[in-house]
Motif scaffolding. Structure first.
Motif, mmCIF file in Angstrom:
data_model
loop_
_atom_site.group_PDB
_atom_site.id
_atom_site.type_symbol
_atom_site.label_atom_id
_atom_site.label_comp_id
_atom_site.label_asym_id
_atom_site.label_seq_id
_atom_site.Cartn_x
_atom_site.Cartn_y
_atom_site.Cartn_z
ATOM 1 N N GLU A 14 -7.185 -4.879 4.642
ATOM 2 C CA GLU A 14 -6.320 -5.140 3.510
ATOM 3 C C GLU A 14 -4.855 -4.824 3.739
ATOM 4 O O GLU A 14 -3.817 -5.484 3.231
ATOM 5 C CB GLU A 14 -6.676 -4.643 2.214
ATOM 6 C CG GLU A 14 -7.814 -5.068 1.810
ATOM 7 C CD GLU A 14 -9.062 -4.095 2.203
ATOM 8 O OE1 GLU A 14 -10.209 -4.423 1.574
ATOM 9 O OE2 GLU A 14 -9.121 -3.468 3.393
ATOM 10 N N TYR A 17 0.969 -1.199 -0.051
ATOM 11 C CA TYR A 17 -0.099 -0.065 0.178
ATOM 12 C C TYR A 17 0.860 1.283 -0.125
ATOM 13 O O TYR A 17 2.102 1.329 0.475
ATOM 14 C CB TYR A 17 -0.886 0.006 1.042
ATOM 15 C CG TYR A 17 -0.369 -0.123 2.402
ATOM 16 C CD1 TYR A 17 -0.237 1.304 3.194
ATOM 17 C CD2 TYR A 17 0.082 -0.973 3.287
ATOM 18 C CE1 TYR A 17 0.148 1.408 4.348
ATOM 19 C CE2 TYR A 17 0.501 -0.940 4.468
ATOM 20 C CZ TYR A 17 0.672 0.400 5.216
ATOM 21 O OH TYR A 17 1.162 0.578 6.592
ATOM 22 N N ALA A 38 -7.883 4.194 -3.341
ATOM 23 C CA ALA A 38 -8.866 4.432 -2.400
ATOM 24 C C ALA A 38 -9.766 5.427 -2.579
ATOM 25 O O ALA A 38 -9.558 6.441 -3.171
ATOM 26 C CB ALA A 38 -8.131 4.843 -1.246
ATOM 27 N N TYR A 56 -2.529 -1.182 -3.066
ATOM 28 C CA TYR A 56 -3.428 -0.090 -2.554
ATOM 29 C C TYR A 56 -2.919 1.053 -2.320
ATOM 30 O O TYR A 56 -1.827 1.414 -1.789
ATOM 31 C CB TYR A 56 -3.947 -0.734 -1.252
ATOM 32 C CG TYR A 56 -4.647 -2.255 -1.355
ATOM 33 C CD1 TYR A 56 -5.985 -2.298 -1.688
ATOM 34 C CD2 TYR A 56 -4.002 -3.328 -0.835
ATOM 35 C CE1 TYR A 56 -6.681 -3.553 -1.684
ATOM 36 C CE2 TYR A 56 -4.429 -4.465 -1.084
ATOM 37 C CZ TYR A 56 -5.892 -4.594 -1.362
ATOM 38 O OH TYR A 56 -6.327 -5.807 -1.436
ATOM 39 N N PHE A 111 -12.253 0.592 -2.414
ATOM 40 C CA PHE A 111 -11.018 0.594 -3.332
ATOM 41 C C PHE A 111 -11.738 0.297 -4.663
ATOM 42 O O PHE A 111 -12.710 -0.469 -4.626
ATOM 43 C CB PHE A 111 -10.175 -0.252 -2.865
ATOM 44 C CG PHE A 111 -8.967 -0.052 -1.706
ATOM 45 C CD1 PHE A 111 -8.197 0.838 -1.958
ATOM 46 C CD2 PHE A 111 -9.497 -0.404 -0.539
ATOM 47 C CE1 PHE A 111 -7.285 1.523 -1.062
ATOM 48 C CE2 PHE A 111 -8.529 -0.029 0.419
ATOM 49 C CZ PHE A 111 -7.471 0.701 0.181
#
Length: 483
Positions: free
Chosen positions: A150, A137, A201, A179, A206
């Protein structure tokens, strides 16, 4: 090309915006333009920089600011704004001065002509079809509104991790899902190119990232040619933007905070605020008509025909320094100092003496460095570079009072409407005196009235009674004997 491009750039980082500024430098040079970087934070061997901004440069050349820079801090007449993200979102203004010529990386950031090129490094970021061993992420410019489940076992990518571009590419090639909170980061395209799925996001969840259309080579070439033609035609002669509203903004730091810290004797905090705020401004502004004038020298203050002479000398000096030919660089400065004495150019002499101080300091000749810095201050008591060298050397020799006196000389500008950033720097130097000398802010504050008055007396005396060329020659001889 007639006009040079001076590109304001922070230290080179992984930021796509920063890399775009350095890429523009290269693309302009490839087109035969003269491009230089203005970056007080660092100098890399592979780039050419400019540190001294003379009157001719400010009046005739072109500065390129990214959107994060407030106003026109370098005081150029010809200003180009390169909007690399939403105007005013990270820093800087939302609208720009009427004299500026504006270009943008993408018209969604700002309604202006686009200037962009393919910026994805396909030699690093491509799909090797490796096993996907982790998810990652990336937060970057936006703040997460919650910590998603996540992320529990995912690897966070930052602007510092992984440490190298090669390591980043390898991580993305083994990433299943990235992400991201930053829809407008090049990282997203790099991840897609490496075979990762990218999820952005949005609205508390998402959604899949859809890459934009990359600009083609022919289109990018046309944009660059149009940019050069439009900017080379610039010749603004009107009023410059008033930078008074931005005194609180430079470097993202608060000018008034630095002043309050100094007033309270919190010199270490003043150093932090004032020194960083000063980094976005050049140490050397256009020469003052004399050390006591209240406004920068007008173009007619000296015969303009002498301007190219000093520019050529500084260019020779810079060329020798870049080639690490220190002896030749030193000889150029010596030649220039003697010529400045003959021409009665105190402001040029001060600059060259300050540069010679830096050169001697880099060679480990601290005592000689101090003498040249003192010579520079004798010619121009408000020379920021010379003040910095004097403070460093005085502290190294344990002469705390002299270091404080030199810093106070810069702070004396609070009392006159001169160039405020030198007063900034005086505050930063005072903070340095406190931090390195071990004296408490209370002890230093107790000495301030006497030191400040002494500094004022010295400045007034030097301004009222300039030394003769013969006395300059004697001082030069003294400096040479100290080597």
């Amino acid at each position: 090309m007639d006009k040079r491009y001076i590109i304001w750039a922070p230290a080179l980082t992984r930021s796509a915006g920063t890399k775009a500024l350095y890429a523009l430098y290269g693309k302009l040079r490839d087109k035969g333009c003269t491009a230089l970087l203005f970056c007080p934070e660092e100098h890399r061997e592979e780039y050419e920089y400019i540190d001294v901004l003379d009157e001719h440069t400010l009046r005739n050349d072109i500065v390129v600011y990214p959107e994060i820079v407030w106003g026109n801090p370098l005081r150029f007449s010809n200003v180009v704004r390169f909007v690399l993200y939403f105007a005013g979102k990270l820093a800087g203004e939302r609208e720009y001065h009427h004299s500026e010529k504006i270009f943008t990386w993408w018209s969604g950031y700002y309604k202006a002509p686009e200037l962009r090129w393919a910026n994805l490094d396909v030699s690093l970021f491509f799909d090797e079809h490796l096993p996907k061993t982790q998810n990652c992420y990336f937060i970057n410019k936006n703040k997460p509104w919650k910590y998603f489940q996540e992320f529990k076992h995912a690897v966070e990518i930052t602007m510092e991790y992984p440490a190298t571009r090669q390591e980043l590419a390898q991580l993305l090639k083994t990433t299943g899902i990235l992400y991201t909170f930053d829809r407008y980061s090049l990282m997203n395209d790099e991840a897609v190119a490496c075979g990762a799925e990218v999820m952005v996001a949005e609205n508390d969840s998402f959604v899949p990232y859809v890459p934009g259309i990359m600009v083609g080579g022919g289109e990018a070439e046309a944009m660059l040619v149009s940019f050069i033609a439009a900017t080379q035609a610039m010749n603004y002669v009107g009023e410059l933007q008033d930078d008074t509203p931005f005194l609180d903004k430079f470097g993202g730091l608060n000018y008034k905070t630095a002043m309050r810290c100094a007033a309270c004797g919190a010199w270490e905090q003043a150093l932090t605020f004032a020194h960083k705020a000063f980094c976005g401004r050049p140490l050397l502004r256009p020469a003052l008509a004399d050390a006591g004038s209240e406004t920068p020298a007008s173009p007619g203050g000296h015969d303009d025909a002498t301007g190219p002479k000093w520019r050529m000398l500084l260019e020779r000096y810079s060329a020798f320094v870049q080639r690490k030919q220190v002896g030749q660089a030193d000889a150029v400065l010596d030649e220039g100092m003697m010529s400045a004495i003959a021409d009665n150019r105190r402001e040029v002499f001060a600059l060259l003496a300050a540069l010679r101080s830096v050169l001697r300091d880099n060679r480990g000749q601290g005592r000689a460095s101090l003498r040249y810095a003192e010579l520079a201050l004798l010619a121009d008591p408000l020379n920021a570079m010379a003040s910095q060298m004097c403070v460093y050397q005085y502290l190294a020799e344990g002469k705390v009072n002299l270091a404080a006196m030199t810093a106070c000389r810069m702070c004396c500008l609070f009392l006159k409407p001169l160039v405020f950033e030198r007063a900034f720097f005086g505050t930063a130097l005072l903070g340095l005196v406190v931090a390195q000398s071990g004296q408490s802010p209370v002890q230093l504050a107790a000495k301030m009235p006497q030191i400040m008055q002494g500094a004022l007396d010295v400045v007034k005396k030097q301004v009222a009674s300039p030394t003769s060329p013969r006395e300059w020659g004697a001082k030069l001889a003294e400096a040479e004997q100290s080597l």
